[in-house]
Write an enzyme that holds these catalytic residues in place. Structure first.
Site, PDB file in Angstrom:
ATOM      1  N   TYR A 144       4.079   4.378  16.581  1.00 26.82           N
ATOM      2  CA  TYR A 144       3.202   5.557  16.509  1.00 26.82           C
ATOM      3  C   TYR A 144       1.786   5.122  16.187  1.00 26.82           C
ATOM      4  CZ  TYR A 144       4.411   5.219  11.457  1.00 26.82           C
ATOM      5  OH  TYR A 144       4.647   4.786  10.188  1.00 26.82           O
ATOM      6  N   PRO A 145       0.797   5.883  16.672  1.00 25.35           N
ATOM      7  CA  PRO A 145      -0.587   5.577  16.340  1.00 25.35           C
ATOM      8  C   PRO A 145      -1.022   6.378  15.122  1.00 25.35           C
ATOM      9  CG  PRO A 145      -0.545   7.229  18.065  1.00 25.35           C
ATOM     10  CD  PRO A 145       0.901   6.960  17.687  1.00 25.35           C
ATOM     11  N   LYS A 148      -7.087   6.928   9.704  1.00 23.30           N
ATOM     12  CA  LYS A 148      -7.386   7.250   8.301  1.00 23.30           C
ATOM     13  C   LYS A 148      -8.360   8.426   8.338  1.00 23.30           C
ATOM     14  CE  LYS A 148      -5.068   4.031   5.996  1.00 23.30           C
ATOM     15  NZ  LYS A 148      -5.530   2.720   5.579  1.00 23.30           N
ATOM     16  N   HIS A 171       0.458   0.927  -1.364  1.00 26.61           N
ATOM     17  CA  HIS A 171       1.087   0.993  -0.028  1.00 26.61           C
ATOM     18  C   HIS A 171       1.925  -0.269   0.236  1.00 26.61           C
ATOM     19  CE1 HIS A 171       1.305   1.390   4.381  1.00 26.61           C
ATOM     20  NE2 HIS A 171       0.954   0.130   4.431  1.00 26.61           N
TER      21      HIS A 171
HETATM   22  O1  76R Z   1       1.355  -7.685   1.676  1.00 27.52           O
HETATM   23  C1  76R Z   1       0.361  -7.809   2.413  1.00 27.52           C
HETATM   24  O2  76R Z   1      -0.396  -8.787   2.448  1.00 27.52           O
HETATM   25  C2  76R Z   1       0.063  -6.719   3.341  1.00 27.52           C
HETATM   26  C3  76R Z   1      -0.150  -5.444   2.614  1.00 27.52           C
HETATM   27  C4  76R Z   1      -0.366  -4.394   3.657  1.00 27.52           C
HETATM   28  C5  76R Z   1      -1.559  -4.013   4.275  1.00 27.52           C
HETATM   29  C6  76R Z   1      -2.961  -4.555   4.036  1.00 27.52           C
HETATM   30  C7  76R Z   1       0.692  -3.594   4.244  1.00 27.52           C
HETATM   31  C8  76R Z   1       2.031  -3.705   3.924  1.00 27.52           C
HETATM   32  N1  76R Z   1       0.135  -2.739   5.158  1.00 27.52           N
HETATM   33  C9  76R Z   1      -1.223  -2.965   5.210  1.00 27.52           C
HETATM   34  C10 76R Z   1      -2.153  -2.351   6.040  1.00 27.52           C
HETATM   35 MN1  76R Z   1       1.098  -1.217   6.140  1.00 27.52          MN
HETATM   36  N2  76R Z   1       2.061   0.219   7.142  1.00 27.52           N
HETATM   37  C11 76R Z   1       1.465   1.291   7.776  1.00 27.52           C
HETATM   38  C12 76R Z   1       2.479   2.239   8.137  1.00 27.52           C
HETATM   39  O3  76R Z   1       3.639   5.926   8.128  1.00 27.52           O
HETATM   40  C13 76R Z   1       2.724   5.653   7.305  1.00 27.52           C
HETATM   41  O4  76R Z   1       2.567   6.334   6.264  1.00 27.52           O
HETATM   42  C14 76R Z   1       1.773   4.526   7.597  1.00 27.52           C
HETATM   43  C15 76R Z   1       2.209   3.595   8.734  1.00 27.52           C
HETATM   44  C16 76R Z   1       3.698   1.705   7.762  1.00 27.52           C
HETATM   45  C17 76R Z   1       5.066   2.325   7.949  1.00 27.52           C
HETATM   46  C18 76R Z   1       3.421   0.445   7.124  1.00 27.52           C
HETATM   47  C19 76R Z   1       4.398  -0.411   6.604  1.00 27.52           C
HETATM   48  N3  76R Z   1      -0.679  -0.595   6.918  1.00 27.52           N
HETATM   49  C20 76R Z   1      -1.875  -1.233   6.815  1.00 27.52           C
HETATM   50  C21 76R Z   1      -2.843  -0.545   7.624  1.00 27.52           C
HETATM   51  C22 76R Z   1      -4.320  -0.951   7.816  1.00 27.52           C
HETATM   52  C23 76R Z   1      -5.087  -0.151   6.797  1.00 27.52           C
HETATM   53  C24 76R Z   1      -6.544  -0.453   6.691  1.00 27.52           C
HETATM   54  O5  76R Z   1      -6.985  -1.572   7.019  1.00 27.52           O
HETATM   55  O6  76R Z   1      -7.271   0.461   6.221  1.00 27.52           O
HETATM   56  C25 76R Z   1      -2.198   0.537   8.185  1.00 27.52           C
HETATM   57  C26 76R Z   1      -2.789   1.559   9.138  1.00 27.52           C
HETATM   58  C27 76R Z   1      -0.857   0.496   7.724  1.00 27.52           C
HETATM   59  C28 76R Z   1       0.113   1.441   8.033  1.00 27.52           C
HETATM   60  N4  76R Z   1       2.879  -1.913   5.340  1.00 27.52           N
HETATM   61  C29 76R Z   1       3.060  -3.011   4.544  1.00 27.52           C
HETATM   62  C30 76R Z   1       4.128  -1.505   5.792  1.00 27.52           C
HETATM   63  C31 76R Z   1       5.114  -2.388   5.235  1.00 27.52           C
HETATM   64  C32 76R Z   1       6.619  -2.285   5.532  1.00 27.52           C
HETATM   65  C33 76R Z   1       4.458  -3.313   4.452  1.00 27.52           C
HETATM   66  C34 76R Z   1       5.051  -4.485   3.666  1.00 27.52           C
HETATM   67  C35 76R Z   1       4.998  -5.676   4.599  1.00 27.52           C
HETATM   68  C36 76R Z   1       5.475  -6.944   3.971  1.00 27.52           C
HETATM   69  O7  76R Z   1       5.205  -7.181   2.794  1.00 27.52           O
HETATM   70  O8  76R Z   1       6.113  -7.698   4.716  1.00 27.52           O
END
Ligand code: 76R
Length: 247
Positions: A144-145, A148, A171
């Site tokens: 999904y897209p 923010k 998050h």
């Molecule tokens: O641990 C790290 O170094 C990465 C931390 C992290 C970042 C920076 C992270 C972890 N995400 C990051 C960035 Mn994410 N993520 C989403 C969605 O449905 C929703 O509510 C949002 C959709 C999911 C399901 C998800 C899952 N993440 C981002 C960004 C960029 C934001 C920006 O730059 O402003 C988006 C748009 C986004 C959205 N995130 C994780 C996950 C999961 C499962 C993790 C843990 C990953 C891991 O530790 O392996």
């Protein structure tokens, strides 16, 4: 002006969703159908060779529901290579039996919210592996897209780096509880497509998508700032399963 997050970019991504024209496919004669499938298998073999050489990756899933019948998610070094891939597919006999349903163009992205200060991320093999990921062959995909939000008091882009970092930490903590169950690939699409990011998730158990996305809805960064587009969910395909589906 607030400090922009620094981003690292890896492979470019194309999500190519297609619908099958079942009426035309069923009317085609067996020899045409067989040669169409053979040609497709040759293409799949080429994609597999690219993946084995570590110069790209492709995921292939059926889509449940009427939004599409299947998706190819391709990762490659350049937009030119992605373009060449879609053109090569479009030239196949099988492509004549498909109708474009949706597509999404983006690039694998890591942001510096959680970065270790004073280290060079590009010297870190784990970071490189995340920028150029071999897509898992897990049972299910969810795409999904999202954006923010930029509205009134809920404007992500007006927050300070510290405020955003604190929310991204929370998050990330939720996300990490799904380690091993959900693999996420965040692709940035500002300047490339209609939303700011593509979220691609892989899981063996599709229910983990629902649990993760639901839990994140209560977390401030998603609750206050997340705007979401259409969701696509599907099941793993390979040449054999696809041939069976087309039987
Ligand atoms: O641990 C790290 O170094 C990465 C931390 C992290 C970042 C920076 C992270 C972890 N995400 C990051 C960035 Mn994410 N993520 C989403 C969605 O449905 C929703 O509510 C949002 C959709 C999911 C399901 C998800 C899952 N993440 C981002 C960004 C960029 C934001 C920006 O730059 O402003 C988006 C748009 C986004 C959205 N995130 C994780 C996950 C999961 C499962 C993790 C843990 C990953 C891991 O530790 O392996």
């Amino acid at each position: 002006m607030s400090e922009a997050a620094q981003t690292l970019e890896g492979w470019y991504a194309l999500h190519d969703f297609r619908t099958i024209n079942w009426t035309a496919w069923k009317q085609a004669d067996v020899s045409l159908r067989n040669s169409a499938l053979d040609e497709l298998h040759t293409l799949f073999k080429e994609w597999k060779d690219v993946e084995d050489a570590g110069t790209g990756s492709t995921a292939f899933y059926s889509i449940v529901g009427q939004k599409a019948d299947f998706v190819f998610m391709h990762l490659r070094d350049t937009l030119e290579e992605l373009n060449a891939l879609e053109v090569a597919f479009n030239k196949t006999t099988f492509a004549q039996f498909t109708i474009p349903a949706h597509s999404y163009v983006s690039v694998v992205e890591l942001s510096n919210y959680m970065a270790q200060p004073g280290t060079d991320p590009l010297q870190n093999p784990e970071i490189i592996a995340r920028l150029k990921p071999i897509l898992p062959k897990w049972n299910h995909i969810c795409f999904y897209p999202m954006n923010k939000r930029r509205e009134g008091n809920d404007n992500w882009y007006m927050l300070s780096m510290d405020e955003r970092r604190a929310m991204m930490r929370s998050h990330g903590m939720i996300g990490r509880q799904y380690a091993g169950k959900v693999k996420q690939i965040i692709t940035g699409s500002v300047g490339f497509d209609n939303w700011e990011w593509g979220v691609t998730l892989f899981a063996e158990d599709a229910l983990q998508f629902k649990k993760l996305v639901y839990e994140m809805r209560f977390d401030e960064v998603s609750a206050r700032f997340g705007d979401f587009g259409e969701f696509f969910v599907g099941n793993l395909l390979d040449g054999g399963k696809f041939a069976a589906m087309l039987q």
